[in-house]
Design a protein around this motif. Sequence first.
Motif, PDB file in Angstrom:
ATOM      1  N   LEU A 269       0.832  -1.207   0.000  1.00 53.01           N
ATOM      2  CA  LEU A 269       0.000   0.000   0.000  1.00 53.01           C
ATOM      3  C   LEU A 269       0.867   1.257   0.000  1.00 53.01           C
ATOM      4  CD1 LEU A 269      -2.854  -0.924   2.519  1.00 53.01           C
ATOM      5  CD2 LEU A 269      -3.074  -0.558   0.052  1.00 53.01           C
ATOM      6  N   GLY A 270       1.909   1.258   0.836  1.00 51.66           N
ATOM      7  CA  GLY A 270       2.800   2.413   0.906  1.00 51.66           C
ATOM      8  C   GLY A 270       3.484   2.671  -0.421  1.00 51.66           C
ATOM      9  N   LEU A 271       3.938   1.598  -1.077  1.00 53.65           N
ATOM     10  CA  LEU A 271       4.627   1.750  -2.360  1.00 53.65           C
ATOM     11  C   LEU A 271       3.671   2.268  -3.434  1.00 53.65           C
ATOM     12  CD1 LEU A 271       7.230   1.365  -3.924  1.00 53.65           C
ATOM     13  CD2 LEU A 271       6.598  -1.032  -4.269  1.00 53.65           C
ATOM     14  N   GLY A 272       2.458   1.730  -3.475  1.00 49.58           N
ATOM     15  CA  GLY A 272       1.486   2.189  -4.456  1.00 49.58           C
ATOM     16  C   GLY A 272       1.071   3.628  -4.226  1.00 49.58           C
ATOM     17  N   ILE A 273       0.793   3.972  -2.974  1.00 46.70           N
ATOM     18  CA  ILE A 273       0.400   5.347  -2.648  1.00 46.70           C
ATOM     19  C   ILE A 273       1.522   6.322  -2.971  1.00 46.70           C
ATOM     20  CG2 ILE A 273      -0.160   6.907  -0.733  1.00 46.70           C
ATOM     21  CD1 ILE A 273      -1.680   4.514   0.525  1.00 46.70           C
ATOM     22  N   MET A 274       2.754   5.943  -2.632  1.00 46.79           N
ATOM     23  CA  MET A 274       3.894   6.818  -2.910  1.00 46.79           C
ATOM     24  C   MET A 274       4.082   7.019  -4.408  1.00 46.79           C
ATOM     25  SD  MET A 274       5.984   8.717  -1.443  1.00 46.79           S
ATOM     26  CE  MET A 274       5.578   8.095   0.198  1.00 46.79           C
ATOM     27  N   THR A 275       3.895   5.951  -5.181  1.00 51.05           N
ATOM     28  CA  THR A 275       4.016   6.071  -6.637  1.00 51.05           C
ATOM     29  C   THR A 275       2.980   7.043  -7.189  1.00 51.05           C
ATOM     30  OG1 THR A 275       4.842   3.799  -6.791  1.00 51.05           O
ATOM     31  CG2 THR A 275       4.009   4.799  -8.816  1.00 51.05           C
ATOM     32  N   GLY A 276       1.746   6.942  -6.692  1.00 53.61           N
ATOM     33  CA  GLY A 276       0.699   7.854  -7.144  1.00 53.61           C
ATOM     34  C   GLY A 276       0.983   9.296  -6.779  1.00 53.61           C
ATOM     35  N   LEU A 277       1.401   9.522  -5.536  1.00 48.98           N
ATOM     36  CA  LEU A 277       1.655  10.884  -5.075  1.00 48.98           C
ATOM     37  C   LEU A 277       2.811  11.536  -5.817  1.00 48.98           C
ATOM     38  CD1 LEU A 277       1.176  10.485  -1.210  1.00 48.98           C
ATOM     39  CD2 LEU A 277      -0.377  11.583  -2.838  1.00 48.98           C
ATOM     40  N   MET A 278       3.893  10.790  -6.030  1.00 50.31           N
ATOM     41  CA  MET A 278       5.031  11.428  -6.679  1.00 50.31           C
ATOM     42  C   MET A 278       4.810  11.596  -8.179  1.00 50.31           C
ATOM     43  SD  MET A 278       7.945   8.569  -6.157  1.00 50.31           S
ATOM     44  CE  MET A 278       7.790   6.891  -6.722  1.00 50.31           C
ATOM     45  N   THR A 279       3.968  10.749  -8.780  1.00 46.09           N
ATOM     46  CA  THR A 279       3.616  10.971 -10.181  1.00 46.09           C
ATOM     47  C   THR A 279       2.832  12.273 -10.319  1.00 46.09           C
ATOM     48  OG1 THR A 279       3.531   8.578 -10.562  1.00 46.09           O
ATOM     49  CG2 THR A 279       2.472   9.992 -12.190  1.00 46.09           C
ATOM     50  N   VAL A 280       1.866  12.477  -9.437  1.00 43.76           N
ATOM     51  CA  VAL A 280       1.098  13.725  -9.448  1.00 43.76           C
ATOM     52  C   VAL A 280       2.023  14.910  -9.179  1.00 43.76           C
ATOM     53  CG1 VAL A 280      -0.706  15.050  -8.275  1.00 43.76           C
ATOM     54  CG2 VAL A 280      -1.066  12.625  -8.768  1.00 43.76           C
ATOM     55  N   GLY A 281       2.913  14.774  -8.184  1.00 50.68           N
ATOM     56  CA  GLY A 281       3.818  15.869  -7.834  1.00 50.68           C
ATOM     57  C   GLY A 281       4.722  16.260  -8.982  1.00 50.68           C
ATOM     58  N   PHE A 282       5.294  15.272  -9.671  1.00 59.19           N
ATOM     59  CA  PHE A 282       6.205  15.589 -10.768  1.00 59.19           C
ATOM     60  C   PHE A 282       5.467  16.266 -11.919  1.00 59.19           C
ATOM     61  CE2 PHE A 282       8.443  14.723 -14.693  1.00 59.19           C
ATOM     62  CZ  PHE A 282       9.718  15.169 -14.384  1.00 59.19           C
ATOM     63  N   LEU A 283       4.303  15.734 -12.278  1.00 57.69           N
ATOM     64  CA  LEU A 283       3.549  16.344 -13.368  1.00 57.69           C
ATOM     65  C   LEU A 283       3.081  17.744 -13.004  1.00 57.69           C
ATOM     66  CD1 LEU A 283       1.450  13.321 -14.701  1.00 57.69           C
ATOM     67  CD2 LEU A 283       3.562  14.275 -15.634  1.00 57.69           C
ATOM     68  N   ALA A 284       2.772  17.942 -11.724  1.00 57.29           N
ATOM     69  CA  ALA A 284       2.396  19.299 -11.284  1.00 57.29           C
ATOM     70  C   ALA A 284       3.576  20.250 -11.428  1.00 57.29           C
ATOM     71  CB  ALA A 284       1.910  19.261  -9.838  1.00 57.29           C
ATOM     72  N   ALA A 285       4.781  19.766 -11.171  1.00 56.57           N
ATOM     73  CA  ALA A 285       5.969  20.608 -11.310  1.00 56.57           C
ATOM     74  C   ALA A 285       6.151  21.077 -12.751  1.00 56.57           C
ATOM     75  CB  ALA A 285       7.215  19.850 -10.844  1.00 56.57           C
ATOM     76  N   LEU A 286       5.764  20.231 -13.709  1.00 56.32           N
ATOM     77  CA  LEU A 286       5.952  20.589 -15.120  1.00 56.32           C
ATOM     78  C   LEU A 286       5.070  21.753 -15.555  1.00 56.32           C
ATOM     79  CD1 LEU A 286       6.279  17.103 -16.878  1.00 56.32           C
ATOM     80  CD2 LEU A 286       8.067  18.610 -15.993  1.00 56.32           C
ATOM     81  N   GLU A 287       4.062  22.078 -14.747  1.00 56.02           N
ATOM     82  CA  GLU A 287       3.247  23.255 -15.054  1.00 56.02           C
ATOM     83  C   GLU A 287       3.997  24.547 -14.781  1.00 56.02           C
ATOM     84  OE1 GLU A 287      -1.385  22.966 -14.779  1.00 56.02           O
ATOM     85  OE2 GLU A 287      -0.534  22.530 -12.811  1.00 56.02           O
ATOM     86  N   TYR A 288       5.065  24.468 -13.966  1.00 58.55           N
ATOM     87  CA  TYR A 288       5.708  25.688 -13.480  1.00 58.55           C
ATOM     88  C   TYR A 288       7.179  25.818 -13.865  1.00 58.55           C
ATOM     89  CZ  TYR A 288       1.556  25.727 -10.509  1.00 58.55           C
ATOM     90  OH  TYR A 288       0.260  25.726 -10.048  1.00 58.55           O
ATOM     91  N   ILE A 289       7.881  24.697 -14.033  1.00 63.65           N
ATOM     92  CA  ILE A 289       9.318  24.755 -14.311  1.00 63.65           C
ATOM     93  C   ILE A 289       9.643  23.843 -15.494  1.00 63.65           C
ATOM     94  CG2 ILE A 289       9.996  25.352 -11.954  1.00 63.65           C
ATOM     95  CD1 ILE A 289      10.619  22.455 -11.419  1.00 63.65           C
ATOM     96  N   PRO A 290      10.778  24.094 -16.182  1.00 63.54           N
ATOM     97  CA  PRO A 290      11.156  23.275 -17.334  1.00 63.54           C
ATOM     98  C   PRO A 290      11.389  21.813 -16.956  1.00 63.54           C
ATOM     99  CG  PRO A 290      12.402  25.320 -17.300  1.00 63.54           C
ATOM    100  CD  PRO A 290      11.685  25.235 -15.990  1.00 63.54           C
ATOM    101  N   LEU A 291      11.242  20.945 -17.939  1.00 65.64           N
ATOM    102  CA  LEU A 291      11.398  19.505 -17.729  1.00 65.64           C
ATOM    103  C   LEU A 291      12.773  19.161 -17.162  1.00 65.64           C
ATOM    104  CD1 LEU A 291      10.462  16.565 -18.074  1.00 65.64           C
ATOM    105  CD2 LEU A 291      11.233  16.683 -20.462  1.00 65.64           C
ATOM    106  N   GLY A 292      13.843  19.697 -17.759  1.00 70.90           N
ATOM    107  CA  GLY A 292      15.186  19.374 -17.295  1.00 70.90           C
ATOM    108  C   GLY A 292      15.412  19.769 -15.848  1.00 70.90           C
TER     109      GLY A 292
END
Length: 296
Positions: free
Chosen positions: A73-96
Amino acid sequence: MSSRARGPVPPWGLAVAAMMSVQLGSALSVGLIGSIGPAGTAWLRLSMGALIFMLLARPPLRRVRRRDVPVLLGLGIMTGLMTVGFLAALEYIPLGTAVAIEFLGPLTVAAVRSRSSRALIWPIVALGGVVLLTEPWRGEVNPVGILFAGLAAIGWALYIVLSQRVGDRFSGISSLSLTIPIAAVTAAVVGIPQAAGHLSLEVIAAAAGLALLLPVLPFALEMLALRRMTATAFGTLMALEPAIGLFLGLIVLRQQPSPVQLLGILLVVVAGAAAQRGSRRSTQHSPTARPADFPG
């Protein structure tokens, strides 16, 4: 020639192809983010990935013991949260820049697990590279984007710890057929409301294509690469990922880096490769390996 290096495609080529697939998927996700938001994109992509993995391998539910449940459960939840977090970052800063910041997570894990205390300097070197990438002296720092990418970095570090525990019980697609559906449900909490009213056959088809770019294709390529090279060599190659992210940000998204930012990426790459060299973990799981669906 070593048996590890034999084959129509060299193992390092497979590893680089996997990273290219991940970063291309990340770059192409930006368009979908504009339509259904970062959480909506994460939810759809994870859902498509979950369906594919469950078709490829039935989830080994009968092998799951009670003590496995919290880690899964922890691994699945963490994967979901960090996927959302990374994609949210792409709204504001460059990919690199986003990739370089998130890479601080696994780099720190590799440095902490190193046989030498001197390896702890490498996360500091990489942090210096991130400062060059964000160029705070120009007054254009986007704290929201950096925060989301930083949360993704923490998530990636925690993922490594959890995934190695899960890897001792489950391997390959079987583990992903258990954790990616959990990640999809996690992302759905925010993703469904964000995507509601914006879904179409075109959007769903795009999400399915992105799911093939990551996690399916990178996972297959990484498995093939790790069969023919050491985890240390694989982890060292993984240090190229921020540079690949910068390159595809330039080619696909027209995100032009400055000379100072190029120097920053170089520092992150060098620090990542150096930290990996002293890793203690000797299994085929690299200390810098990412979840197959994490858009790092």
